[in-house]
Motif scaffolding. Structure first.
Motif, PDB file in Angstrom:
ATOM      1  N   LEU A 185      36.832  -4.663   9.858  1.00  0.00           N
ATOM      2  CA  LEU A 185      36.532  -4.787   8.353  1.00  0.00           C
ATOM      3  C   LEU A 185      35.255  -3.759   8.281  1.00  0.00           C
ATOM      4  CD1 LEU A 185      36.618  -8.714   8.151  1.00  0.00           C
ATOM      5  CD2 LEU A 185      38.151  -7.020   7.187  1.00  0.00           C
ATOM      6  N   LEU A 186      35.287  -2.507   8.681  1.00  0.00           N
ATOM      7  CA  LEU A 186      34.172  -1.621   8.716  1.00  0.00           C
ATOM      8  C   LEU A 186      34.302  -1.481   7.006  1.00  0.00           C
ATOM      9  CD1 LEU A 186      32.349   0.372   9.562  1.00  0.00           C
ATOM     10  CD2 LEU A 186      34.291   2.020   9.625  1.00  0.00           C
ATOM     11  N   GLN A 187      33.134  -1.480   6.374  1.00  0.00           N
ATOM     12  CA  GLN A 187      32.902  -1.203   5.057  1.00  0.00           C
ATOM     13  C   GLN A 187      32.215   0.180   4.673  1.00  0.00           C
ATOM     14  OE1 GLN A 187      30.849  -4.946   4.022  1.00  0.00           O
ATOM     15  NE2 GLN A 187      32.679  -5.361   2.685  1.00  0.00           N
ATOM     16  N   ALA A 188      32.415   0.469   3.526  1.00  0.00           N
ATOM     17  CA  ALA A 188      31.899   1.863   2.995  1.00  0.00           C
ATOM     18  C   ALA A 188      30.307   1.729   3.326  1.00  0.00           C
ATOM     19  CB  ALA A 188      32.250   2.201   1.547  1.00  0.00           C
ATOM     20  N   GLY A 189      29.783   2.860   3.750  1.00  0.00           N
ATOM     21  CA  GLY A 189      28.233   2.966   4.180  1.00  0.00           C
ATOM     22  C   GLY A 189      28.004   4.070   4.916  1.00  0.00           C
ATOM     23  N   GLU A 190      27.201   3.970   5.967  1.00  0.00           N
ATOM     24  CA  GLU A 190      26.670   5.050   6.717  1.00  0.00           C
ATOM     25  C   GLU A 190      27.721   5.477   7.702  1.00  0.00           C
ATOM     26  OE1 GLU A 190      23.256   6.071  10.224  1.00  0.00           O
ATOM     27  OE2 GLU A 190      23.221   4.328   8.919  1.00  0.00           O
ATOM     28  N   LEU A 191      28.669   4.495   7.991  1.00  0.00           N
ATOM     29  CA  LEU A 191      29.750   5.150   9.032  1.00  0.00           C
ATOM     30  C   LEU A 191      31.076   5.268   8.285  1.00  0.00           C
ATOM     31  CD1 LEU A 191      29.221   2.595  11.927  1.00  0.00           C
ATOM     32  CD2 LEU A 191      28.489   5.311  11.921  1.00  0.00           C
ATOM     33  N   ALA A 192      31.129   4.984   7.000  1.00  0.00           N
ATOM     34  CA  ALA A 192      32.363   5.013   6.248  1.00  0.00           C
ATOM     35  C   ALA A 192      32.182   5.626   4.660  1.00  0.00           C
ATOM     36  CB  ALA A 192      33.429   4.009   6.714  1.00  0.00           C
ATOM     37  N   ARG A 193      33.308   6.104   4.137  1.00  0.00           N
ATOM     38  CA  ARG A 193      32.968   6.532   2.885  1.00  0.00           C
ATOM     39  C   ARG A 193      33.953   5.371   2.116  1.00  0.00           C
ATOM     40  NH1 ARG A 193      33.706  13.106   2.676  1.00  0.00           N
ATOM     41  NH2 ARG A 193      31.719  13.600   3.943  1.00  0.00           N
ATOM     42  N   TYR A 194      34.973   4.895   2.844  1.00  0.00           N
ATOM     43  CA  TYR A 194      35.689   3.971   2.329  1.00  0.00           C
ATOM     44  C   TYR A 194      35.616   2.506   3.218  1.00  0.00           C
ATOM     45  CZ  TYR A 194      37.937   8.241   0.361  1.00  0.00           C
ATOM     46  OH  TYR A 194      37.936   9.307  -0.018  1.00  0.00           O
ATOM     47  N   ASP A 195      36.282   1.370   2.517  1.00  0.00           N
ATOM     48  CA  ASP A 195      36.301   0.334   3.473  1.00  0.00           C
ATOM     49  C   ASP A 195      37.590   0.600   4.276  1.00  0.00           C
ATOM     50  OD1 ASP A 195      34.106  -0.858   2.161  1.00  0.00           O
ATOM     51  OD2 ASP A 195      35.593  -2.226   0.777  1.00  0.00           O
ATOM     52  N   HIS A 196      37.392  -0.105   5.549  1.00  0.00           N
ATOM     53  CA  HIS A 196      38.816   0.038   6.350  1.00  0.00           C
ATOM     54  C   HIS A 196      39.404  -1.374   6.662  1.00  0.00           C
ATOM     55  CE1 HIS A 196      38.515   4.397   7.849  1.00  0.00           C
ATOM     56  NE2 HIS A 196      37.203   4.154   7.129  1.00  0.00           N
ATOM     57  N   GLY A 197      40.284  -1.371   7.361  1.00  0.00           N
ATOM     58  CA  GLY A 197      41.029  -2.644   7.737  1.00  0.00           C
ATOM     59  C   GLY A 197      42.526  -2.966   7.278  1.00  0.00           C
ATOM     60  N   TYR A 198      43.256  -1.744   7.251  1.00  0.00           N
ATOM     61  CA  TYR A 198      44.598  -1.541   6.472  1.00  0.00           C
ATOM     62  C   TYR A 198      45.323  -0.923   7.586  1.00  0.00           C
ATOM     63  CZ  TYR A 198      42.215  -2.277   2.075  1.00  0.00           C
ATOM     64  OH  TYR A 198      41.346  -2.887   1.096  1.00  0.00           O
ATOM     65  N   PRO A 199      46.761  -1.221   7.157  1.00  0.00           N
ATOM     66  CA  PRO A 199      47.770  -0.129   8.095  1.00  0.00           C
ATOM     67  C   PRO A 199      48.291   1.173   7.527  1.00  0.00           C
ATOM     68  CG  PRO A 199      48.457  -2.738   7.401  1.00  0.00           C
ATOM     69  CD  PRO A 199      47.116  -2.383   6.348  1.00  0.00           C
ATOM     70  N   PHE A 200      48.309   1.912   8.109  1.00  0.00           N
ATOM     71  CA  PHE A 200      48.907   3.378   7.734  1.00  0.00           C
ATOM     72  C   PHE A 200      50.169   3.296   8.203  1.00  0.00           C
ATOM     73  CE2 PHE A 200      44.730   3.190   7.413  1.00  0.00           C
ATOM     74  CZ  PHE A 200      43.974   4.110   6.361  1.00  0.00           C
ATOM     75  N   GLU A 201      51.063   4.198   7.714  1.00  0.00           N
ATOM     76  CA  GLU A 201      52.519   4.529   8.115  1.00  0.00           C
ATOM     77  C   GLU A 201      52.611   5.826   8.547  1.00  0.00           C
ATOM     78  OE1 GLU A 201      57.075   3.595   6.616  1.00  0.00           O
ATOM     79  OE2 GLU A 201      55.448   3.400   5.308  1.00  0.00           O
ATOM     80  N   VAL A 202      53.159   5.913   9.793  1.00  0.00           N
ATOM     81  CA  VAL A 202      53.204   7.277  10.382  1.00  0.00           C
ATOM     82  C   VAL A 202      54.946   7.597  10.688  1.00  0.00           C
ATOM     83  CG1 VAL A 202      52.710   8.860  12.264  1.00  0.00           C
ATOM     84  CG2 VAL A 202      51.029   7.159  11.243  1.00  0.00           C
ATOM     85  N   ARG A 203      55.438   8.561   9.941  1.00  0.00           N
ATOM     86  CA  ARG A 203      56.746   8.876  10.149  1.00  0.00           C
ATOM     87  C   ARG A 203      57.030   9.391  11.663  1.00  0.00           C
ATOM     88  NH1 ARG A 203      56.215  12.587   6.273  1.00  0.00           N
ATOM     89  NH2 ARG A 203      57.139  14.140   7.809  1.00  0.00           N
ATOM     90  N   ALA A 204      58.028   8.882  12.436  1.00  0.00           N
ATOM     91  CA  ALA A 204      58.243   9.293  13.819  1.00  0.00           C
ATOM     92  C   ALA A 204      58.669  10.715  13.804  1.00  0.00           C
ATOM     93  CB  ALA A 204      59.367   8.539  14.336  1.00  0.00           C
ATOM     94  N   ASP A 205      59.340  11.456  12.580  1.00  0.00           N
ATOM     95  CA  ASP A 205      59.814  12.492  12.677  1.00  0.00           C
ATOM     96  C   ASP A 205      58.787  13.660  12.264  1.00  0.00           C
ATOM     97  OD1 ASP A 205      59.773  12.202   9.847  1.00  0.00           O
ATOM     98  OD2 ASP A 205      61.885  12.493   9.763  1.00  0.00           O
ATOM     99  N   ALA A 206      57.592  13.081  11.845  1.00  0.00           N
ATOM    100  CA  ALA A 206      56.662  14.277  11.547  1.00  0.00           C
ATOM    101  C   ALA A 206      56.151  15.129  12.677  1.00  0.00           C
ATOM    102  CB  ALA A 206      55.292  13.585  11.042  1.00  0.00           C
TER     103      ALA A 206
END
Length: 473
Positions: A185-206
Motif C-alpha cells: 500500500l505504498l503511497q506517493a511520497g519520498e519513495l514513490a511518485r504514485y500510489d501503489h497496490g495494483y495489478p499490472f498485465e504482462v503479455r506472455a508474447d511480449a
C-alpha cells in the motif's frame, strides 16, 4: 485443465524416460529425519541432493534455469526475490515463463539495473512505471524466460515489466497474459511518485518491456494472487493482510481488464462479517469439509486511500480471512491458501465453486459454494501454505513459507498431503528461503518453481509424475 489426463500420461512418460536423473545421496539426508509427514505415499522419501539445493524423491531431477545477478539478454541483470510465475506455450515449441520479482524501492542492490542504476540507460524510461523522489527506478516487476523444453535451457531472458513495487504473485489469464500483483500500500511520497497496490498485465508474447498500466478497477490493496474463470472472465483475488478479503472483479468487457468493472467481496449467507480464520478466538469455527453458501458485497472507494478497504468490507458483511495467498483456477473451481489460518495458524486451503449464474442476478437462487478443503494442525504435514497450482492429474501443488524447512507439497482430491521436495540450501544465518511460483509447463511434464533468496533461483523439475496419477486412479 486444457491438458487431458491421457495426453499428460503419454507425454510425461516419454519425457521422464528421456531425461537423465540427477545423482542423489541416500542414507543420512536431513530430509529423511522425520521433518515431514506424508498422509499418502506420494513419490517416496526425499533424498539428499549432492549439490545441496533441492531434495527430491528417487527418479526426479532438476535444472537451475536462472539465478539472481545473472546477465540477461537485454543487458540487464536477473533481479532478486523471484516470486509468482506462470508458463505459456510460445512459438516454435518454446516455453515462455513470466516471473515476478518481489522488490521494494529501497532494494536497489537487487535491481535489474544494477545497484547504482548503471544499466538503466539500456531501457526506455517511458516504460518504467515509477521512480523514487530522487529519480531511482523502482526495482519490482517481471522478467520473461524463453525456454527450450528439449534441453531445458534458457534461450533468452529479459525484463518485461519495470518500475512497480513488491510484485508478489498474480495469475495467468485465458487470453495469454500474466497478471502481476503488487503486495503493498505504498503511497506517493519520498519513495514513490504514485500510489501503489495494483495489478499490472504482462503479455506472455511480449519481447521486451510492456507499457505499465495499473488495473485500477481491480482495487488497491495488498494484492497477492489472481485467477480468471475462463467461462466468465471474472477475476478472483486474494489479499495478503489481516484482516483480508476474498475478492472478485466482474469486468465490463471480459479480457479487457483496464476498461473497468465491479469489485466485490465474498460474504457467507446468514453470517455477516463471518470470521473464517478459525483462530482460537474466532466465533463459530468452520469444520474441514464444511460447505457454505456465499453472496457478494459491492465495495466502494476501492482506491483505498486510508488502507481500510478490508475493514469497510467486513463492516458491510464480507467474510474475514487472514493472509490470503496462492490462488489457482481448475475445472470449474478454484483453490486459495490462507497462510496462517486455522487454530494452530499453520494454514488453510479453501475451495470455491462458482454458481452456474456467477456474476448475474440469478446467482441469488443458486449460490456459489465455499469449502474449507484443508486445515493444517501439524507443521510436518503443512507449514504456512503460500503459492499454489493445480497439477495436470488434478492434485494441488503447494509451496511453503514456514518457520524452518520449506517444502513442496502435493494434495490429493481427497485432501491428503504428501511431500515432493525441499529447499536444501540455507543462508548465512541458517534460514531456509521460501519456495515460490510453482507452475507446470504447457505439456505438463515439467514443474517450475523459485527459491526466493540465498540467492534467488528458478528451477525446472522432471520425474515420474504419472505415478501419482495412476496411484489415484
Amino acid at each position: 485443465m486444457s491438458l487431458s489426463r491421457r495426453s499428460f500420461l503419454t507425454r510425461a512418460a516419454a519425457t521422464t524416460s528421456a531425461f537423465a536423473v540427477l545423482p542423489l545421496l541416500s542414507g543420512c539426508g536431513r530430509a529423511e529425519t522425520g521433518a515431514y509427514l506424508n498422509e499418502v505415499e506420494g513419490y517416496g522419501p526425499l533424498r539428499r541432493d549432492s549439490r545441496g539445493l533441492v531434495d527430491l524423491p528417487r527418479g526426479f531431477s532438476y535444472e537451475v534455469l536462472s539465478q539472481t545477478g545473472d546477465s540477461m539478454s537485454d543487458g540487464l541483470l536477473v533481479p532478486g526475490d523471484p516470486d509468482g510465475m506462470a508458463a505459456f506455450a510460445g512459438r516454435d515449441g518454446l516455453i515462455r515463463l513470466v516471473r515476478n520479482h518481489e522488490l521494494m524501492p529501497d532494494e536497489p542492490a537487487k535491481s535489474a539495473f544494477g545497484e547504482n542504476g548503471e544499466r538503466f540507460a539500456r531501457v526506455d524510461a517511458s516504460r518504467v512505471f515509477d521512480f523514487t523522489a530522487d529519480g531511482q527506478p523502482h526495482p519490482g516487476g517481471t522478467t520473461t524466460l524463453i525456454i527450450n523444453p528439449d534441453r531445458l535451457r534458457v534461450e533468452r531472458q529479459f525484463l518485461s515489466l519495470a518500475g512497480t513495487a513488491n510484485n508478489c504473485a498474480g495469475g495467468p489469464t485465458p487470453w495469454g497474459s500474466w497478471i502481476s500483483c503488487e503486495e503493498t500500500l505504498l503511497q506517493a511520497g519520498e519513495l514513490a511518485r504514485y500510489d501503489h497496490g495494483y495489478p499490472f498485465e504482462v503479455r506472455a508474447d511480449a519481447d521486451g518491456l510492456v507499457d505499465p498500466v495499473p488495473l485500477r478497477g481491480l482495487g488497491r490493496f495488498r494484492h497477492e494472487a489472481a485467477a480468471v474463470d475462463p467461462a466468465t472472465g471474472i477475476v478472483y483475488q486474494t489479499e495478503d493482510d489481516e484482516p483480508g478479503l476474498f475478492y472478485r472483479f466482474i469486468p465490463d468487457h471480459p479480457g479487457e481488464l483496464w476498461r473497468g468493472g465491479r469489485l466485490q467481496a465474498l460474504a457467507i449467507r446468514g453470517r455477516p462479517g463471518a470470521d473464517l480464520r478459525n483462530w482460537p478466538e474466532s466465533a463459530n469455527p468452520v469444520g474441514v469439509g464444511s460447505r457454505l453458501e456465499v453472496h457478494w458485497v459491492d465495495l466502494e472507494d476501492i482506491h483505498n486511500p486510508d488502507g481500510d478497504l478490508a475493514a469497510r468490507g467486513i463492516a458491510a458483511g464480507a467474510a474475514r480471512f487472514t493472509r490470503g495467498e496462492g490462488l489457482w483456477f481448475g475445472e470449474s473451481e478454484l483453490y486459495f491458501c490462507c497462510t496462517d489460518g486455522g487454530p494452530a495458524r499453520l494454514g488453510q486451503i479453501w475451495r470455491y465453486r462458482p454458481s452456474r449464474f456467477e456474476g448475474y442476478a440469478q446467482e441469488r437462487s443458486e449460490a456459489g459454494l465455499l469449502e474449507l478443503f484443508v486445515e493444517s494442525t501439524d507443521a510436518r504435514r503443512l507449514d504456512k501454505c503460500d503459492n499454489i497450482t493445480i497439477a495436470p492429474w488434478g492434485d494441488l501443488i503447494v509451496v511453503e513459507d514456514g518457520e524452518s524447512d520449506q517444502f513442496i507439497r502435493g494434495v490429493t482430491p481427497q485432501g491428503h498431503i504428501y511431500t515432493i521436495g525441499r529447499n536444501a540450501q540455507s543462508d548465512a544465518d541458517g534460514e531456509y528461503s521460501e519456495i515460490t511460483g510453482p507452475c507446470f509447463s504447457p505439456d505438463g511434464t515439467t514443474l517450475f518453481f523459485n527459491v526466493q533468496k540465498a540467492p534467488g533461483r528458478t528451477f525446472a523439475v522432471r520425474g515420474p509424475w504419472p505415478q501419482r496419477s495412476l496411484a489415484s486412479a
